[in-house]
Design a protein around this motif. Structure first.
Motif, PDB file in Angstrom:
ATOM      1  N   ALA A   1      -4.364   2.952   6.044  1.00 16.81           N
ATOM      2  CA  ALA A   1      -3.850   1.923   6.947  1.00 16.81           C
ATOM      3  C   ALA A   1      -3.976   2.367   8.403  1.00 16.81           C
ATOM      4  O   ALA A   1      -4.341   1.571   9.281  1.00 16.81           O
ATOM      5  N   LYS A   2      -3.692   3.638   8.660  1.00 13.71           N
ATOM      6  CA  LYS A   2      -3.793   4.163  10.028  1.00 13.71           C
ATOM      7  C   LYS A   2      -5.240   4.140  10.520  1.00 13.71           C
ATOM      8  O   LYS A   2      -5.509   3.832  11.692  1.00 13.71           O
ATOM      9  N   LYS A   3      -6.162   4.465   9.625  1.00 16.84           N
ATOM     10  CA  LYS A   3      -7.577   4.445   9.999  1.00 16.84           C
ATOM     11  C   LYS A   3      -8.027   3.028  10.357  1.00 16.84           C
ATOM     12  O   LYS A   3      -8.756   2.821  11.327  1.00 16.84           O
ATOM     13  N   ILE A   4      -7.570   2.065   9.555  1.00 17.38           N
ATOM     14  CA  ILE A   4      -7.933   0.669   9.832  1.00 17.38           C
ATOM     15  C   ILE A   4      -7.343   0.227  11.170  1.00 17.38           C
ATOM     16  O   ILE A   4      -8.006  -0.436  11.978  1.00 17.38           O
ATOM     17  N   GLU A   5      -6.080   0.594  11.404  1.00 21.56           N
ATOM     18  CA  GLU A   5      -5.421   0.265  12.680  1.00 21.56           C
ATOM     19  C   GLU A   5      -6.227   0.777  13.860  1.00 21.56           C
ATOM     20  O   GLU A   5      -6.413   0.079  14.865  1.00 21.56           O
ATOM     21  N   SER A   6      -6.698   2.018  13.742  1.00 21.19           N
ATOM     22  CA  SER A   6      -7.433   2.624  14.854  1.00 21.19           C
ATOM     23  C   SER A   6      -8.761   1.921  15.109  1.00 21.19           C
ATOM     24  O   SER A   6      -9.279   1.920  16.229  1.00 21.19           O
ATOM     25  N   LYS A   7      -9.320   1.298  14.062  1.00 24.72           N
ATOM     26  CA  LYS A   7     -10.607   0.614  14.192  1.00 24.72           C
ATOM     27  C   LYS A   7     -10.463  -0.811  14.718  1.00 24.72           C
ATOM     28  O   LYS A   7     -11.262  -1.265  15.540  1.00 24.72           O
ATOM     29  N   VAL A   8      -9.432  -1.513  14.233  1.00 22.85           N
ATOM     30  CA  VAL A   8      -9.309  -2.940  14.576  1.00 22.85           C
ATOM     31  C   VAL A   8      -8.238  -3.202  15.624  1.00 22.85           C
ATOM     32  O   VAL A   8      -8.132  -4.321  16.143  1.00 22.85           O
ATOM     33  N   GLY A   9      -7.412  -2.191  15.934  1.00 27.45           N
ATOM     34  CA  GLY A   9      -6.374  -2.364  16.941  1.00 27.45           C
ATOM     35  C   GLY A   9      -5.266  -3.304  16.521  1.00 27.45           C
ATOM     36  O   GLY A   9      -4.700  -4.021  17.344  1.00 27.45           O
ATOM     37  N   ARG A  10      -4.939  -3.293  15.223  1.00 28.72           N
ATOM     38  CA  ARG A  10      -3.893  -4.174  14.708  1.00 28.72           C
ATOM     39  C   ARG A  10      -3.069  -3.421  13.671  1.00 28.72           C
ATOM     40  O   ARG A  10      -3.636  -2.719  12.826  1.00 28.72           O
ATOM     41  N   GLU A  11      -1.761  -3.560  13.738  1.00 27.74           N
ATOM     42  CA  GLU A  11      -0.895  -2.879  12.779  1.00 27.74           C
ATOM     43  C   GLU A  11      -1.270  -3.300  11.364  1.00 27.74           C
ATOM     44  O   GLU A  11      -1.472  -4.486  11.073  1.00 27.74           O
ATOM     45  N   THR A  12      -1.385  -2.322  10.494  1.00 30.22           N
ATOM     46  CA  THR A  12      -1.875  -2.590   9.144  1.00 30.22           C
ATOM     47  C   THR A  12      -0.994  -1.944   8.086  1.00 30.22           C
ATOM     48  O   THR A  12      -0.553  -0.800   8.248  1.00 30.22           O
ATOM     49  N   LYS A  13      -0.756  -2.693   7.027  1.00 33.83           N
ATOM     50  CA  LYS A  13      -0.059  -2.171   5.850  1.00 33.83           C
ATOM     51  C   LYS A  13      -0.847  -2.593   4.615  1.00 33.83           C
ATOM     52  O   LYS A  13      -1.360  -3.707   4.552  1.00 33.83           O
ATOM     53  N   ILE A  14      -0.929  -1.682   3.647  1.00 34.27           N
ATOM     54  CA  ILE A  14      -1.704  -1.965   2.443  1.00 34.27           C
ATOM     55  C   ILE A  14      -0.839  -1.777   1.206  1.00 34.27           C
ATOM     56  O   ILE A  14      -0.200  -0.734   1.037  1.00 34.27           O
ATOM     57  N   GLN A  15      -0.840  -2.777   0.350  1.00 32.46           N
ATOM     58  CA  GLN A  15      -0.165  -2.678  -0.931  1.00 32.46           C
ATOM     59  C   GLN A  15      -1.210  -2.471  -2.020  1.00 32.46           C
ATOM     60  O   GLN A  15      -2.144  -3.256  -2.146  1.00 32.46           O
ATOM     61  N   GLY A  16      -1.067  -1.418  -2.785  1.00 30.66           N
ATOM     62  CA  GLY A  16      -2.019  -1.140  -3.850  1.00 30.66           C
ATOM     63  C   GLY A  16      -1.579  -1.759  -5.158  1.00 30.66           C
ATOM     64  O   GLY A  16      -0.417  -1.630  -5.562  1.00 30.66           O
ATOM     65  N   THR A  17      -2.483  -2.468  -5.814  1.00 29.93           N
ATOM     66  CA  THR A  17      -2.215  -3.054  -7.125  1.00 29.93           C
ATOM     67  C   THR A  17      -3.375  -2.710  -8.058  1.00 29.93           C
ATOM     68  O   THR A  17      -4.434  -2.258  -7.620  1.00 29.93           O
ATOM     69  N   TYR A  18      -3.167  -2.948  -9.354  1.00 29.28           N
ATOM     70  CA  TYR A  18      -4.184  -2.586 -10.339  1.00 29.28           C
ATOM     71  C   TYR A  18      -4.381  -3.721 -11.337  1.00 29.28           C
ATOM     72  O   TYR A  18      -3.449  -4.428 -11.703  1.00 29.28           O
ATOM     73  N   GLY A  19      -5.609  -3.895 -11.749  1.00 35.87           N
ATOM     74  CA  GLY A  19      -5.949  -4.941 -12.710  1.00 35.87           C
ATOM     75  C   GLY A  19      -7.391  -4.779 -13.137  1.00 35.87           C
ATOM     76  O   GLY A  19      -7.936  -3.675 -13.119  1.00 35.87           O
ATOM     77  N   LYS A  20      -8.037  -5.868 -13.505  1.00 36.97           N
ATOM     78  CA  LYS A  20      -9.436  -5.860 -13.909  1.00 36.97           C
ATOM     79  C   LYS A  20     -10.262  -6.425 -12.765  1.00 36.97           C
ATOM     80  O   LYS A  20     -10.302  -7.640 -12.552  1.00 36.97           O
ATOM     81  N   VAL A  21     -10.901  -5.558 -12.008  1.00 34.56           N
ATOM     82  CA  VAL A  21     -11.675  -6.027 -10.859  1.00 34.56           C
ATOM     83  C   VAL A  21     -13.162  -5.736 -10.989  1.00 34.56           C
ATOM     84  O   VAL A  21     -13.978  -6.367 -10.311  1.00 34.56           O
ATOM     85  N   SER A  22     -13.539  -4.787 -11.846  1.00 37.10           N
ATOM     86  CA  SER A  22     -14.944  -4.384 -11.895  1.00 37.10           C
ATOM     87  C   SER A  22     -15.242  -3.673 -13.205  1.00 37.10           C
ATOM     88  O   SER A  22     -14.386  -2.964 -13.749  1.00 37.10           O
ATOM     89  N   ASP A  23     -16.458  -3.859 -13.710  1.00 41.46           N
ATOM     90  CA  ASP A  23     -16.886  -3.116 -14.900  1.00 41.46           C
ATOM     91  C   ASP A  23     -17.294  -1.693 -14.556  1.00 41.46           C
ATOM     92  O   ASP A  23     -17.395  -0.840 -15.437  1.00 41.46           O
ATOM     93  N   ILE A  24     -17.539  -1.440 -13.286  1.00 44.21           N
ATOM     94  CA  ILE A  24     -17.961  -0.100 -12.875  1.00 44.21           C
ATOM     95  C   ILE A  24     -16.886   0.570 -12.032  1.00 44.21           C
ATOM     96  O   ILE A  24     -16.263   1.536 -12.452  1.00 44.21           O
ATOM     97  N   GLY A  25     -16.656   0.057 -10.835  1.00 43.41           N
ATOM     98  CA  GLY A  25     -15.656   0.662  -9.957  1.00 43.41           C
ATOM     99  C   GLY A  25     -15.604  -0.049  -8.624  1.00 43.41           C
ATOM    100  O   GLY A  25     -16.307  -1.028  -8.392  1.00 43.41           O
ATOM    101  N   GLY A  26     -14.732   0.437  -7.734  1.00 42.06           N
ATOM    102  CA  GLY A  26     -14.608  -0.162  -6.421  1.00 42.06           C
ATOM    103  C   GLY A  26     -13.274  -0.860  -6.247  1.00 42.06           C
ATOM    104  O   GLY A  26     -12.328  -0.628  -7.001  1.00 42.06           O
ATOM    105  N   VAL A  27     -13.200  -1.748  -5.265  1.00 48.58           N
ATOM    106  CA  VAL A  27     -11.927  -2.380  -4.911  1.00 48.58           C
ATOM    107  C   VAL A  27     -12.164  -3.790  -4.371  1.00 48.58           C
ATOM    108  O   VAL A  27     -13.224  -4.093  -3.833  1.00 48.58           O
ATOM    109  N   ILE A  28     -11.158  -4.640  -4.561  1.00 46.05           N
ATOM    110  CA  ILE A  28     -11.135  -5.951  -3.916  1.00 46.05           C
ATOM    111  C   ILE A  28      -9.918  -5.979  -2.996  1.00 46.05           C
ATOM    112  O   ILE A  28      -8.801  -5.742  -3.435  1.00 46.05           O
TER     113      ILE A  28
END
Length: 212
Positions: free
Chosen positions: A149-176
């Motif tokens: 979140a801090k890295k994103i803030e430094s790039k976009v100049g906007r306060e950022t918070k991230i909530q992590g969740t888990y489910g079925k998003v990919s047959d291989i890997g990665g994130v949505i």
């Protein structure tokens, strides 16, 4: 020998390398297809020329019409062969990419790649309140959500918070990653990245055809 992969930069190097090899494979496959197509057209033209010479003058018109029909059919078949070769080349490359990516997911370095993918998607969405969904099998991977979140803030100049969740998003890997209100989503799964890469690969194949 096991190749050491360092973060997302190494991941991108792998994809870039596969794309480079893909161009050569596409060129080879399409070149063979064009040779087959050219030979087919040449044979059709040769047969037509023989028929024209053998027929009487009064039958010349009908012979020429038949000849044009045969050449047209040969050209259509040649186009089908070339397009099929193009698709086969692209699918072969994606099979190889999929195999490589499945190997990456099993490596310890995959955690760093995930963080890079989350950060990239968060920046694309402009930061703010975000929800990152990973595959359930990735729940045991330690993710530095606050650091990302801090890295994103430094790039976009906007306060950022991230909530992590888990489910079925990919047959291989990665994130949505989505905005908290669900209005915007960035698919940074491996499949999503491959789909975007497909456009580049098809452009390479099209350029090979144009040069031919």
């Amino acid at each position: 020998m096991t190749e050491k992969i360092i973060g997302m930069e190494r991941f991108d190097d792998i994809v870039a390398g596969i794309l480079k090899e893909a161009k050569q494979k596409v060129e080879e496959i399409i070149s063979k297809a064009k040779e087959q197509a050219d030979a087919m057209i040449a044979e059709a033209e040769r047969k037509v020329e023989e028929q024209v010479k053998q027929r009487l003058a009064k039958l010349l018109a009908s012979v020429e019409e038949e000849g044009r029909r045969r050449i047209s059919e040969a050209k259509l078949e040649a186009r089908r062969i070339i397009l099929q070769a193009k698709e086969e080349a692209i699918m072969r490359v994606f099979d190889e990419v999929t195999t490589k990516l499945k190997e990456i997911v099993e490596k310890p370095e995959y955690a760093k790649i995930l963080e890079k993918l989350i950060c990239e998607a968060g920046e694309a969405l402009g930061g703010g309140e975000l929800v990152a969904t990973l595959n359930e099998r990735d729940a045991n991977i330690k993710i530095d959500w606050e650091g990302i979140a801090k890295k994103i803030e430094s790039k976009v100049g906007r306060e950022t918070k991230i909530q992590g969740t888990y489910g079925k998003v990919s047959d291989i890997g990665g994130v949505i990653v989505s905005t908290a209100d669900g209005k915007f989503t960035f698919d940074n799964t491996f499949e999503g990245r491959m789909k975007r890469m497909e456009k580049k690969l098809r452009l390479i194949a099209s350029n090979v055809l144009l040069r031919g």
